[in-house]
Design a protein around this motif. Sequence first.
Motif, mmCIF file in Angstrom:
data_model
loop_
_atom_site.group_PDB
_atom_site.id
_atom_site.type_symbol
_atom_site.label_atom_id
_atom_site.label_comp_id
_atom_site.label_asym_id
_atom_site.label_seq_id
_atom_site.Cartn_x
_atom_site.Cartn_y
_atom_site.Cartn_z
ATOM 1 N N ILE A 263 0.994 -1.139 0.026
ATOM 2 C CA ILE A 263 0.285 0.067 0.067
ATOM 3 C C ILE A 263 0.821 1.322 0.084
ATOM 4 C CG2 ILE A 263 -1.855 -1.561 0.982
ATOM 5 C CD1 ILE A 263 -1.363 0.314 3.879
ATOM 6 N N VAL A 264 1.964 1.063 0.531
ATOM 7 C CA VAL A 264 3.187 2.521 0.533
ATOM 8 C C VAL A 264 3.647 2.649 -0.917
ATOM 9 C CG1 VAL A 264 5.078 3.665 1.466
ATOM 10 C CG2 VAL A 264 3.215 2.478 3.192
ATOM 11 N N GLY A 265 4.235 1.476 -1.553
ATOM 12 C CA GLY A 265 4.807 1.623 -2.689
ATOM 13 C C GLY A 265 3.373 2.061 -3.398
ATOM 14 N N LEU A 266 2.013 1.458 -3.489
ATOM 15 C CA LEU A 266 0.854 1.829 -4.408
ATOM 16 C C LEU A 266 1.311 2.974 -4.805
ATOM 17 C CD1 LEU A 266 -1.509 -0.844 -3.828
ATOM 18 C CD2 LEU A 266 0.382 -0.308 -6.387
ATOM 19 N N ASP A 267 0.649 3.491 -3.119
ATOM 20 C CA ASP A 267 0.618 5.280 -3.429
ATOM 21 C C ASP A 267 1.233 5.956 -4.131
ATOM 22 O OD1 ASP A 267 -1.649 6.530 -1.584
ATOM 23 O OD2 ASP A 267 0.792 7.891 -0.552
ATOM 24 N N THR A 268 2.713 5.474 -4.069
ATOM 25 C CA THR A 268 3.493 6.763 -5.045
ATOM 26 C C THR A 268 3.020 6.756 -5.698
ATOM 27 O OG1 THR A 268 5.605 6.039 -3.462
ATOM 28 C CG2 THR A 268 6.296 7.188 -5.715
ATOM 29 N N LEU B 167 -5.668 6.894 8.344
ATOM 30 C CA LEU B 167 -6.542 7.942 8.720
ATOM 31 C C LEU B 167 -5.665 9.105 8.000
ATOM 32 C CD1 LEU B 167 -7.862 9.984 10.616
ATOM 33 C CD2 LEU B 167 -5.749 9.865 12.258
ATOM 34 N N GLY B 168 -4.804 8.947 7.589
ATOM 35 C CA GLY B 168 -3.618 10.010 6.196
ATOM 36 C C GLY B 168 -4.729 10.028 5.337
ATOM 37 N N TYR C 126 4.799 14.023 0.967
ATOM 38 C CA TYR C 126 4.664 13.017 1.120
ATOM 39 C C TYR C 126 5.965 12.157 1.604
ATOM 40 C CZ TYR C 126 3.533 7.809 1.838
ATOM 41 O OH TYR C 126 4.008 5.926 2.064
ATOM 42 N N THR C 127 6.857 12.002 0.254
ATOM 43 C CA THR C 127 8.347 11.312 0.560
ATOM 44 C C THR C 127 8.821 11.840 1.509
ATOM 45 O OG1 THR C 127 8.706 12.392 -1.588
ATOM 46 C CG2 THR C 127 7.968 10.503 -2.053
ATOM 47 N N LEU C 128 8.853 13.479 1.323
ATOM 48 C CA LEU C 128 9.693 13.951 2.260
ATOM 49 C C LEU C 128 9.537 14.085 3.885
ATOM 50 C CD1 LEU C 128 11.871 16.804 3.294
ATOM 51 C CD2 LEU C 128 9.718 18.312 2.904
ATOM 52 N N VAL C 129 8.634 13.894 3.706
ATOM 53 C CA VAL C 129 8.243 13.123 6.082
ATOM 54 C C VAL C 129 9.194 11.744 5.551
ATOM 55 C CG1 VAL C 129 6.297 13.085 7.347
ATOM 56 C CG2 VAL C 129 6.544 14.935 5.884
ATOM 57 N N LEU C 130 8.180 11.100 4.547
ATOM 58 C CA LEU C 130 8.904 9.700 4.420
ATOM 59 C C LEU C 130 10.469 9.206 5.185
ATOM 60 C CD1 LEU C 130 6.958 7.029 4.896
ATOM 61 C CD2 LEU C 130 7.646 6.890 2.066
ATOM 62 N N ARG D 83 -1.195 14.614 3.395
ATOM 63 C CA ARG D 83 -0.678 13.374 2.773
ATOM 64 C C ARG D 83 1.057 13.392 4.042
ATOM 65 N NH1 ARG D 83 0.295 9.709 -1.032
ATOM 66 N NH2 ARG D 83 2.162 10.971 -2.361
ATOM 67 N N VAL D 84 0.853 14.489 4.205
ATOM 68 C CA VAL D 84 2.247 14.360 6.277
ATOM 69 C C VAL D 84 1.811 13.642 6.747
ATOM 70 C CG1 VAL D 84 3.005 15.594 7.544
ATOM 71 C CG2 VAL D 84 2.224 16.845 5.275
ATOM 72 N N VAL D 85 -0.034 13.561 7.647
ATOM 73 C CA VAL D 85 -0.194 12.854 7.788
ATOM 74 C C VAL D 85 0.390 10.963 7.583
ATOM 75 C CG1 VAL D 85 -2.365 12.087 9.470
ATOM 76 C CG2 VAL D 85 -1.891 14.531 9.216
ATOM 77 N N GLN D 86 -0.577 10.518 6.118
ATOM 78 C CA GLN D 86 0.356 9.849 5.604
ATOM 79 C C GLN D 86 1.261 8.957 5.944
ATOM 80 O OE1 GLN D 86 -1.107 9.678 1.417
ATOM 81 N NE2 GLN D 86 -1.591 7.978 1.567
ATOM 82 N N ALA D 87 2.260 9.972 5.203
ATOM 83 C CA ALA D 87 3.833 9.909 5.660
ATOM 84 C C ALA D 87 4.040 10.256 7.066
ATOM 85 C CB ALA D 87 4.545 11.370 5.119
ATOM 86 N N VAL D 88 3.425 9.913 7.867
ATOM 87 C CA VAL D 88 3.893 9.958 9.383
ATOM 88 C C VAL D 88 3.469 8.344 9.146
ATOM 89 C CG1 VAL D 88 3.581 10.826 11.482
ATOM 90 C CG2 VAL D 88 3.843 12.340 10.569
ATOM 91 N N GLY D 89 2.159 7.777 9.352
ATOM 92 C CA GLY D 89 2.440 6.394 9.542
ATOM 93 C C GLY D 89 3.321 5.638 8.572
ATOM 94 N N GLY D 90 3.039 5.841 7.229
ATOM 95 C CA GLY D 90 4.423 5.123 6.584
ATOM 96 C C GLY D 90 5.815 5.094 6.743
ATOM 97 N N ALA D 91 5.728 6.116 7.204
ATOM 98 C CA ALA D 91 8.023 5.744 7.885
ATOM 99 C C ALA D 91 7.326 4.780 9.097
ATOM 100 C CB ALA D 91 7.950 7.286 9.055
ATOM 101 N N MET D 92 6.572 4.215 9.925
ATOM 102 C CA MET D 92 6.385 2.974 10.418
ATOM 103 C C MET D 92 6.113 1.790 9.980
ATOM 104 S SD MET D 92 4.166 5.192 13.831
ATOM 105 C CE MET D 92 3.916 7.041 13.841
#
Length: 494
Positions: free
Chosen positions: A30-35, A96-97, A63-67, A114-123
């Motif tokens: 899902i994280v890869g698809l998102d890009t 949620l993001g 997204y990619t910056l926060v990730l 997108r920032v919220v999404q990336a915070v989750g994606g980083a985890m």
Amino acid sequence: MDRPIQRQAPPLTRRRRLLVLGICSLSLLIVGLDTTIVNVALPAIHSSLHASLSGLQWTVDAYTLVLASLLMLAGSTADRVGRRRTFQTGLVVFSLGSLLCALAPTLGFLITARVVQAVGGAMLNPVAMSIVRNVFEDPRERAQAIGVWGGVFGLSLALGPIVGGVLVSSLGWRSVFLVNLPVGLVAIVLTALFVPESRAPRPRRLDPVGQVLVIVALASLTYAIIEGGQAGWLSPGIISLFVLSLASFGALIGYELRRDEPLLEVRFFRSAPFSGASAIAVCLFAAMGGFLFLTTLYLQNVRGLSPFHAGLYMLPMAGMTLVFAPVSGRLVGRFGSRPSLLVGGVALVVSALMLTRLRASTPTGYLLVAYLIFGLGSGLLNPPITNTAVSGMPPAQAGVAAAVASTSRQVGMTLGVAVVGAVAGGGVAGLRLGPAFALASHAGWWIITGLGVAVLVLGIVTTTQWALRTASDTAARLLAVSPASVYAHKVASG
């Protein structure tokens, strides 16, 4: 005071281990698809939210910056508080993001979501990899699991353009975010039921100062590049941001060199293979980020294709990446990294050179050949990056080295969209993205050509005998000053 001894959990059955691998691979999917999905949706977002070119750049780069900024922090946090707990939190925040992105009424709201999404994606991805490494204890079985993990990344690239095209054409751009919700919910439930909790025996200390410096350095650099074309490259604000970024990088290096357990292990970069792998990751993913950004806008805004048909055009690139990534993995295992790096670098250069001649009326066959060659290059180049980064490193440092390589990929994607978008944006005005964009994109394709040349040169230099000696020397120094060796020395000396 001595820490209480934790009981060793009984080993999981093979079926349970495979189930854990499937759950962790779901997060990567899902994280890869998102890009790639979001790239296909950019023209629709441009029309719906009246976004400028820089606004579209921020939709990707927020997204990619926060990730990139949070990947290493997420890994060390998971080692300390628990990998399953961190992984579940990441799934909740990412879902949620995604919901907030789907509900976004304005471009600013979308970028924030997108920032919220990336915070989750980083985890998710670095923590999931730690879970896989912990569950698969047999080295051969672990290698096979990591191979499956890499194949899922290729699958996400292959599915992204088609899934994104179908969703945007039939349900609108908001659906590309809503599709994450059922997958995220299923992953949350399965994680609670089947993924065991684990922690590192000696978790690395948190490094808040280093983390802040990383965020400031990357954010100020990205903002300056994206907004420089509109504000003026020599304007006081843009120059101040470049100075701030440079100062932050300098402060980061100086600070991290003085820490026993730094967020970014600067001493790794004494190894030429490690430095080269990090630089290749930045160059490759900068090229990929630029490729996806330019190609999506060209196919839909210049050639007038629907999102679905634009996805079909991009499928050859993703398909070649999917096919040749495992081939490259086998080549690396048998012949080392050099053949994959050299052939992949040449393919990247050839493809980008072909696209420097892009016109609104460029024949379809010519485009598809260029996309096929680009996919060949990206498929061959990605597997050697992690292998080259960890080659010669002490086993205890391999995970940290792999995390730096993953961060380099996201930094590259961020800078690729920022730089290539800023250069191409100099040839179009305001909100208009029409036939003129084909000619305006030429400078961007020349930049991607230069990135391919850099990959080729780095692939040659970092696979020489001299480079391998620097890796061995660096490994010896790291073993001599590692926290474990220091602790052992203190115990021995009383």
